[in-house]
Enzyme design. Structure first.
Site, PDB file in Angstrom:
ATOM      1  N   ASP A   1       5.997  -4.491  -4.029  1.00 34.90           N
ATOM      2  CA  ASP A   1       5.667  -3.088  -3.802  1.00 34.90           C
ATOM      3  C   ASP A   1       6.793  -2.294  -3.150  1.00 34.90           C
ATOM      4  OD1 ASP A   1       3.011  -3.976  -4.512  1.00 34.90           O
ATOM      5  OD2 ASP A   1       2.202  -2.314  -3.343  1.00 34.90           O
TER       6      ASP A   1
ATOM      7  N   ASP B   1       6.495   5.612  -4.252  1.00 35.99           N
ATOM      8  CA  ASP B   1       6.687   5.448  -2.814  1.00 35.99           C
ATOM      9  C   ASP B   1       8.177   5.407  -2.478  1.00 35.99           C
ATOM     10  OD1 ASP B   1       3.883   5.146  -2.787  1.00 35.99           O
ATOM     11  OD2 ASP B   1       4.080   2.990  -3.091  1.00 35.99           O
TER      12      ASP B   1
ATOM     13  N   GLY C   1       0.859  -1.174   0.000  1.00 39.77           N
ATOM     14  CA  GLY C   1       0.000   0.000   0.000  1.00 39.77           C
ATOM     15  C   GLY C   1       0.893   1.220   0.000  1.00 39.77           C
TER      16      GLY C   1
ATOM     17  N   GLY D   1       5.177   0.980  -6.834  1.00 35.70           N
ATOM     18  CA  GLY D   1       5.947   1.432  -5.684  1.00 35.70           C
ATOM     19  C   GLY D   1       7.087   2.365  -6.014  1.00 35.70           C
TER      20      GLY D   1
ATOM     21  N   ASN E   1       4.331   1.195   1.913  1.00 34.46           N
ATOM     22  CA  ASN E   1       5.542   0.996   1.121  1.00 34.46           C
ATOM     23  C   ASN E   1       6.613   2.013   1.502  1.00 34.46           C
ATOM     24  OD1 ASN E   1       4.048  -0.929  -0.241  1.00 34.46           O
ATOM     25  ND2 ASN E   1       3.631   0.377  -2.008  1.00 34.46           N
TER      26      ASN E   1
ATOM     27  N   THR F   1       8.091  13.307  -9.917  1.00 33.71           N
ATOM     28  CA  THR F   1       8.982  12.726 -10.916  1.00 33.71           C
ATOM     29  C   THR F   1       8.416  13.016 -12.297  1.00 33.71           C
ATOM     30  OG1 THR F   1       7.853  10.593 -10.721  1.00 33.71           O
ATOM     31  CG2 THR F   1       9.890  10.880  -9.467  1.00 33.71           C
ATOM     32  N   ARG F   2       9.291  13.285 -13.220  1.00 31.65           N
ATOM     33  CA  ARG F   2       8.914  13.376 -14.627  1.00 31.65           C
ATOM     34  C   ARG F   2       9.217  12.029 -15.253  1.00 31.65           C
ATOM     35  NH1 ARG F   2      11.507  17.823 -16.183  1.00 31.65           N
ATOM     36  NH2 ARG F   2       9.672  19.172 -16.211  1.00 31.65           N
TER      37      ARG F   2
ATOM     38  N   ASN G   1      -1.878  12.357  -4.937  1.00 28.69           N
ATOM     39  CA  ASN G   1      -2.262  11.129  -5.654  1.00 28.69           C
ATOM     40  C   ASN G   1      -3.761  11.010  -5.904  1.00 28.69           C
ATOM     41  OD1 ASN G   1      -1.662   8.773  -6.946  1.00 28.69           O
ATOM     42  ND2 ASN G   1      -0.735   7.782  -5.178  1.00 28.69           N
ATOM     43  N   TYR G   2      -4.274  11.799  -6.830  1.00 33.98           N
ATOM     44  CA  TYR G   2      -5.705  11.809  -7.122  1.00 33.98           C
ATOM     45  C   TYR G   2      -6.104  10.574  -7.918  1.00 33.98           C
ATOM     46  CZ  TYR G   2     -10.224  13.494  -8.903  1.00 33.98           C
ATOM     47  OH  TYR G   2     -11.551  13.626  -9.214  1.00 33.98           O
TER      48      TYR G   2
END
Length: 338
Positions: free
Chosen positions: A315, A279, A34, A276, A38, A237-238, A168-169
């Protein structure tokens, strides 16, 4: 050293071996993960004291999930167990080349979704903490989970604990009658560090970069910090996806004092497991903030950690500090180490 505490749902992950499709599977590999958990597990692998708070069904699966994270070094003493509930599941089919990986969720009315916010004594949970981390997924699961998260943030603020969030939508998760756009601003205003993409900023907060802006991420982040003055750092992050087996990633950060920072791109092929990766990025940044000398170094560490996670099944980023530093030093050929 004081703990980093995370809060959120842990699910059972079920995957066919290798790159088999779910339709081909005669057996499924079991692990647990999760987003928030993570982060805690990755931090434990990096040698930092980490605890995770969640709600599990009071049966063998809940205890198995607890044990897996405890085995990774995560403090799980604040888990709440509830009878007559279920553990959320997700099924992962790992893609390859031009075939994308896919996820099927089965998490409706899980133990975590039906938690009682009053079951968590945040004063006690956070008394030995220096950092609290949550994600927008937690707030999306149910009104009760969102309230528990709100309670935790309020206590963390009162205790002077750093608060971070990956907003995190996930549009399809918001099914309990409250809009993300109404819930998330109140939670985000209590954060010091936020992971947020341009798309999430627009969807959740109605924030867009100006049309004439040369760096849309930087412009968005500056507007986000203006709206929520508690936030001092916005990062993301890109990702340049070449295929399911080939990713290029770069870290980006806007710091209230230093402005825009970025890292080199990491070219990752073949990708073993990208679940992950975000995360691992957050955990790496938390480690860098607590252990390294500058925001740039923290961002460099975070991005190298995320890149390394793409090479690890499961994960959790099962990587040590030395392994991340090896990548940071430019050792990206995968040459055999003896």
């Amino acid at each position: 050293m004081k703990q980093i505490v995370t809060f959120g749902e842990i699910m059972m992950r079920l995957s066919p071996p290798l790159n088999y499709r779910l339709e081909q599977a005669s057996a499924l590999e079991v692990t647990y993960g999760g987003g928030d958990a993570n982060v805690a597990a990755s931090l434990a692998c990096l040698g930092l004291p980490a605890a995770h708070v969640t709600c599990f069904p009071d049966h063998q699966l809940g205890r198995a999930a607890t044990q897996q994270f405890r085995a990774l070094g995560v403090d799980m003493r604040h888990v709440v167990y509830t009878p007559n509930t279920r553990l959320g599941l997700y099924f992962l089919e790992v893609g390859s080349a031009l075939r994308a990986s896919t996820i099927v969720y089965d998490r409706f009315e899980s133990a975590f979704a039906k938690l009682d916010p009053a079951a968590f004594d945040w004063e006690e949970i956070l008394k030995d903490a220096q950092w609290f981390h949550w994600t927008g997924i937690t707030a999306a699961v149910s009104a009760a989970a969102a309230q528990a998260c709100r309670d935790a943030i309020q206590v963390a603020r009162r205790l002077g604990i750093t608060v971070s969030a990956d907003v995190n939508y996930r549009r399809n998760l918001w099914q309990y009658g409250q809009r993300a756009q109404d819930v998330m601003p109140g939670l985000t205003e209590g954060c010091d560090v936020v992971v947020c993409s341009e798309g999430d900023a627009e969807d959740l907060f109605g924030i867009q970069a100006d049309a004439d802006c040369d760096n849309s991420f930087e412009c968005m982040a500056q507007k986000l910090m203006q709206r929520f003055p508690q936030i001092k750092q916005v990062m993301a992050t890109r990702r340049q996806t070449q295929s399911a087996s080939h990713e290029r990633i770069q870290g980006m950060l806007v710091d209230a004092g230093q402005g825009y920072l970025e890292t080199q791109f990491y070219d990752i092929t073949p990708v073993v497991d990208r679940i992950g990766g975000g995360d691992a990025f957050i955990a790496g940044f938390v480690y860098g903030k607590l252990k390294l000398d500058s925001a740039q170094q923290a961002l460099n560490f975070a991005t190298a950690a995320s890149a390394l996670k793409h090479t690890i099944h499961g994960d959790v980023n099962l990587a040590t500090v030395a392994e991340v530093e090896h990548i940071m030093a430019g050792n990206v050929t995968g040459r055999l180490l003896r």
